[in-house]
Design an enzyme around this catalytic site. Structure first.
Site, PDB file in Angstrom:
ATOM      1  N   HIS A  47      25.018  57.011  98.644  1.00 33.69           N
ATOM      2  CA  HIS A  47      25.056  55.557  98.783  1.00 33.69           C
ATOM      3  C   HIS A  47      23.634  55.038  98.835  1.00 33.69           C
ATOM      4  O   HIS A  47      22.761  55.682  99.403  1.00 33.69           O
ATOM      5  CB  HIS A  47      25.801  55.157 100.066  1.00 33.69           C
ATOM      6  CG  HIS A  47      26.223  53.729 100.050  1.00 33.69           C
ATOM      7  ND1 HIS A  47      25.406  52.722 100.485  1.00 33.69           N
ATOM      8  CD2 HIS A  47      27.369  53.156  99.609  1.00 33.69           C
ATOM      9  CE1 HIS A  47      26.047  51.573 100.316  1.00 33.69           C
ATOM     10  NE2 HIS A  47      27.225  51.799  99.794  1.00 33.69           N
ATOM     11  N   ASP A  69      34.762  55.831  98.802  1.00 29.81           N
ATOM     12  CA  ASP A  69      35.578  56.121  97.626  1.00 29.81           C
ATOM     13  C   ASP A  69      36.065  57.561  97.586  1.00 29.81           C
ATOM     14  O   ASP A  69      36.952  57.897  96.810  1.00 29.81           O
ATOM     15  CB  ASP A  69      34.774  55.828  96.345  1.00 29.81           C
ATOM     16  CG  ASP A  69      34.516  54.352  96.199  1.00 29.81           C
ATOM     17  OD1 ASP A  69      35.421  53.577  96.503  1.00 29.81           O
ATOM     18  OD2 ASP A  69      33.394  53.970  95.804  1.00 29.81           O
TER      19      ASP A  69
END
Ligand code: CMC
Length: 431
Positions: free
Chosen positions: A308, A366
């Site tokens: 991320h 996710d």
């Protein structure tokens, strides 16, 4: 604007320029370079905005090192366990937790706007049946500006409010219709006696031929998925919405732009890509091959669902999502599903592997959401539409915040030009 506490000095060719530094409520200080070009005649260079704050905001805060996510100051894990999606929507939109009366009115308002204009059904029918539901959503949400003329004037406070409620209320209907169209089943109308998440599940999985009972545990898991995706400060799709809106574009056009941006596999499209990757790996013994590929600089392959831009610690949304995945899979009795086994083993190996540890690549939201959605019966093509549905409130809250800012300017980045310098046109016979 935040408090200005200090200044930074930038020296260019011996000439010093003082730049104000703003101190936020939380997070690093921000050097204000708005007057830099005017004073010093230079731009700053930051492709991908790795060190640039594009706006000020009071909605969401992320501390990437601590793995913390706050909406209006409230930690996401508390909201995920104690609140529910529509209350979080109210919080994001209006800045405070509603009273019981305010919440009831808000829920009622959203529930009464879930149907879409009947004429829009024909609009859906213009798409090929095999269209990806995200493609359909980009088109249909953009087309809302052709159906709801009375809420496109961004200078009218009331119209802004109506557009916000319409988008939050109708997005589950649009996503479910995109799905039904994709699989060739009849559209299922929304039901006002069901809560937001149950209504969505009903519109996706009910058929006119038989009764469909929404499982309350699955509805709770769905609601939690919505809550965990509600907002995430200035990510790519939110920044896209803000940039589109900065030109004065109408809300439906702006949200369609956000959906288009979210679709990419580095952003919201990662949930689909992640489950497809887990299936492609197939069995635990093939994991080392994929880990090796992810580390290979000459191979574009990346472990989807890992890493991320902001979180350099566990994604706090992933923690809650993981618990939810365990709950849903236990309920459905599919704990031994091969995809889940690959996911668990991949997570274990990646968290111990020096490459992932050194680069601080942790599983993100996710990684687990696809496992839950798959278990619920959604095809992978619906994963990103569900993300878009849930993120709509974040986009809308940020859009409203931007429009209320008296200092709003059209977004217009500059560039570092490396092309040819000015040169004379050469006639075709002389080239
Ligand atoms: N697998 C393997 N290596 C990776 C991965 C990954 N998933 N992510 C980053 N790296 C490596 C990357 O190669 C780079 O290595 P080096 O420093 O040697 O060049 C380093 O880690 C830093 O990566 P980056 O690309 O500079 O980081 P970024 O902040 O630009 O990208 C990201 C963040 C999310 C796009 C990226 O981690 C990624 O592509 N992850 C996979 C896709 C994904 O799961 N996206 C969902 C994000 S969470 C939900 C959302 O925001 O929508």
């Amino acid at each position: 604007m935040a408090e200005t506490t200090k200044t930074a000095t930038l020296t260019i060719d011996g000439q010093a320029f003082e730049l104000p530094i703003h101190s936020p409520t939380a997070g690093p200080d921000v050097i204000d370079i708005r007057k830099l070009y005017g004073q010093a005649g230079v731009f700053t260079y930051d492709p991908g905005f790795t060190s640039t704050a594009s706006c000020d905001s009071t909605i969401t805060f992320i501390d990437g090192d601590k793995g913390e996510l706050l909406h209006r100051g409230y930690p996401i894990d508390q909201l995920a366990s104690k609140s529910h999606y529509l209350e979080v929507c109210f919080l994001l939109l209006y800045g405070y937790l509603p009273s019981a009366d305010e919440l009831e009115k808000f829920e009622n308002l959203v529930t009464r706007h879930t149907m879409i204009h009947e004429q829009m059904h024909y609009f859906f029918r213009g798409f090929r049946r095999d269209a990806h539901p995200m493609a359909t959503m980009v088109g249909v949400v953009g087309a809302m500006s052709a159906f709801y003329h009375d809420s496109t004037d961004i200078n009218d406070q009331h119209q802004r409010e109506v557009a916000s409620i319409r988008l939050i209320a109708k997005m589950p209907t649009i996503a479910a219709m995109a799905y039904k169209y994709h699989i060739g089943q009849p559209f299922v109308y929304p039901r006002n006696d069901l809560d937001y998440a149950s209504n969505f599940l009903h519109m996706c999985f009910a058929v006119p031929a038989e009764e469909y009972q929404v499982n309350p545990i699955l509805a709770r898991a769905m609601d939690r998925i919505f809550t965990l995706h509600a907002d995430h400060e200035q990510n790519a799709s939110t920044s896209t919405v803000r940039l589109a809106s900065s030109s004065g574009a109408n809300p439906f056009a702006c949200i369609a732009a956000g959906i288009a941006c979210l679709w990419g596999p580095a952003h919201g499209g990662a949930n689909q890509a992640c489950l497809e990757m887990l299936r492609e790996i197939g069995t635990v013994d093939r994991i080392p091959e994929y880990i090796a590929r992810a580390k290979d600089k000459n191979d574009p392959f990346r472990l989807m669902g890992f890493g991320h831009r902001v979180y350099k610690n566990f994604d706090p949304r992933a923690k809650v999502m993981k618990e939810s995945a365990d709950e849903v899979l236990a309920l459905l009795g599919i704990e031994n599903n091969p995809t889940l086994q690959v996911a668990k083993e991949l997570e274990r190996i990646a968290l111990e592997d020096p490459y992932f540890v050194e680069k601080k690549l942790y599983p993100n939201v996710d990684f687990y959401s696809g496992i839950i959605l798959d278990a619920m019966g959604f095809p992978t093509s619906m994963f990103t539409p569900i993300f878009a549905l849930a993120r709509t409130v974040g986009w809308i809250s940020q859009w409203k915040e931007q429009l209320a800012d008296p200092q709003l300017k059209i977004g217009r980045p500059r560039q570092l030009y490396l092309g040819e310098a000015s040169r004379d046109y050469v006639d075709i016979e002389k080239r």
